[in-house]
Design a protein around this motif. Sequence first.
Motif, PDB file in Angstrom:
ATOM      1  N   GLU A  89      37.445  33.051  38.840  1.00 21.55           N
ATOM      2  CA  GLU A  89      36.826  31.733  38.734  1.00 21.55           C
ATOM      3  C   GLU A  89      36.379  31.515  37.297  1.00 21.55           C
ATOM      4  O   GLU A  89      35.616  32.309  36.743  1.00 21.55           O
ATOM      5  N   ARG A  90      36.843  30.424  36.717  1.00 23.75           N
ATOM      6  CA  ARG A  90      36.553  30.110  35.317  1.00 23.75           C
ATOM      7  C   ARG A  90      36.420  28.604  35.161  1.00 23.75           C
ATOM      8  O   ARG A  90      37.296  27.859  35.588  1.00 23.75           O
ATOM      9  N   GLU A  91      35.324  28.188  34.570  1.00 25.82           N
ATOM     10  CA  GLU A  91      35.059  26.766  34.332  1.00 25.82           C
ATOM     11  C   GLU A  91      35.179  25.959  35.621  1.00 25.82           C
ATOM     12  O   GLU A  91      35.744  24.866  35.644  1.00 25.82           O
ATOM     13  N   GLY A  92      34.654  26.537  36.697  1.00 24.37           N
ATOM     14  CA  GLY A  92      34.631  25.833  37.974  1.00 24.37           C
ATOM     15  C   GLY A  92      35.931  25.812  38.739  1.00 24.37           C
ATOM     16  O   GLY A  92      35.995  25.276  39.851  1.00 24.37           O
ATOM     17  N   SER A 109      32.913  34.037  30.547  1.00 24.10           N
ATOM     18  CA  SER A 109      32.295  33.249  31.633  1.00 24.10           C
ATOM     19  C   SER A 109      33.231  33.179  32.833  1.00 24.10           C
ATOM     20  O   SER A 109      33.419  32.129  33.450  1.00 24.10           O
ATOM     21  N   THR A 110      33.824  34.313  33.139  1.00 23.76           N
ATOM     22  CA  THR A 110      34.822  34.391  34.214  1.00 23.76           C
ATOM     23  C   THR A 110      34.365  35.389  35.272  1.00 23.76           C
ATOM     24  O   THR A 110      33.931  36.502  34.937  1.00 23.76           O
ATOM     25  N   ARG A 111      34.485  35.007  36.520  1.00 21.46           N
ATOM     26  CA  ARG A 111      34.016  35.838  37.626  1.00 21.46           C
ATOM     27  C   ARG A 111      35.185  36.311  38.478  1.00 21.46           C
ATOM     28  O   ARG A 111      36.117  35.550  38.745  1.00 21.46           O
ATOM     29  N   LEU A 112      35.137  37.579  38.871  1.00 19.25           N
ATOM     30  CA  LEU A 112      36.122  38.121  39.799  1.00 19.25           C
ATOM     31  C   LEU A 112      35.662  37.799  41.211  1.00 19.25           C
ATOM     32  O   LEU A 112      34.615  38.262  41.657  1.00 19.25           O
ATOM     33  N   CYS A 113      36.428  36.993  41.913  1.00 20.81           N
ATOM     34  CA  CYS A 113      36.052  36.558  43.267  1.00 20.81           C
ATOM     35  C   CYS A 113      36.652  37.434  44.350  1.00 20.81           C
ATOM     36  O   CYS A 113      36.034  37.655  45.397  1.00 20.81           O
TER      37      CYS A 113
END
Length: 395
Positions: free
Chosen positions: A144-147, A126-130
């Motif tokens: 970005e992970r867990e807000g 649940s991790t996004r590459l920003c």
Amino acid sequence: MTRAIDTLILGAGAAGMMCAAHAGGRTLVIDHARAPGEKIRISGGGRCNFTNLHTAPENFLSQNPHFCKSALARYTQWDFIDLVERHGIAWHEKTLGQLFCDGRSTQIVGLLVDEMRRAGAELWLSTRLCDLGHDGDRFHATLEREGAQQAVTARNLVLATGGKSIPKMGATGMAWDIAQRFGHALTETRPALVPLTFSDGPFATLSGTALPVRASCDGASFEEAALFTHRGLSGPAILQISSYWREGAEIALDLDPEGTLLETLRAERQRQGRRNLTTALSQHMPGKVVAHLAPTLGLAGNLADQSDARLSDIVGALRNWRLRPTGSEGYRTAEVTLGGIDTAGLSSATMESRHLPGLYAISEAVDVTGWLGGYNFQWAWASGWAAGQAISERG
């Protein structure tokens, strides 16, 4: 605070986890999904066709057919089978060298997660590459992970996010976008191992009917089952030939792949000449298919009414049924993506970029696409292993 690691792997699929299991050092694997190995989980009807006994370079498509040879030779199907057995996973061969788990495909996911943990790799889901950049020495990523956002730097970056196949599972062209940003070219990309469609719905009455065929296109042939659908054609033979088909081209179906029908009909004519021709043909292929073709082939009369020449013409037509699909089901149902990062910009031994040291691209992100039947998983294991070994040896 910025966290410094050795290797950042984008994608917790088959290749990404395999790479992490061998990269060593401080390795972080990230994925947008909530669970690792989602394509592994759904593969093979939930039992994962994890490799093929007959894996060889000729089972793969690429603009450079030699590129896959190094990795496949150094990490073979036998190596992965040994790994499966060391984890106590029971398996069986189905057809054509295809190996499946006796149990659930999640066993293969568990194997990879265990191997990563043993190697000391971290997994963030649940991790996004920003954001991503390179300063001439290290990669800089914002995750970005867990807000919350986390800045990370890494000496190595591995592109293992695959292609665009099955977008409902989150597939995107991220790996291609990143590769292009760092100077890599792409080959043409399109859906592969995908059902073919016909705009006029010619097979509505045949939907759900399957039969053995030899499907041919562009010099390639595959002898397996074909399945008629309400939109066109599917089944293993069609999925295989779809990788060779291009829009506007014909495919040919041989409905007598064993080549015995003509002699069989001649023999039956001697014994049962009063039998209706369509009835006789329906003993050797689905009756619905015979009925569908009867008007086109002019199938009428009894066997006794058919000369040798007429029987030869009928069988010849059945062995060369030419069809022109208008399209495919697209990335929505395609098992893989054909094409990808041009292999001219990569080392075949290490999968490392020739343009930017420390950048690696593996598996489906690269212009190497396997046949149906476990070959693409074997490419994932081999290319992931090759990159992981190279990273580990560099230290």
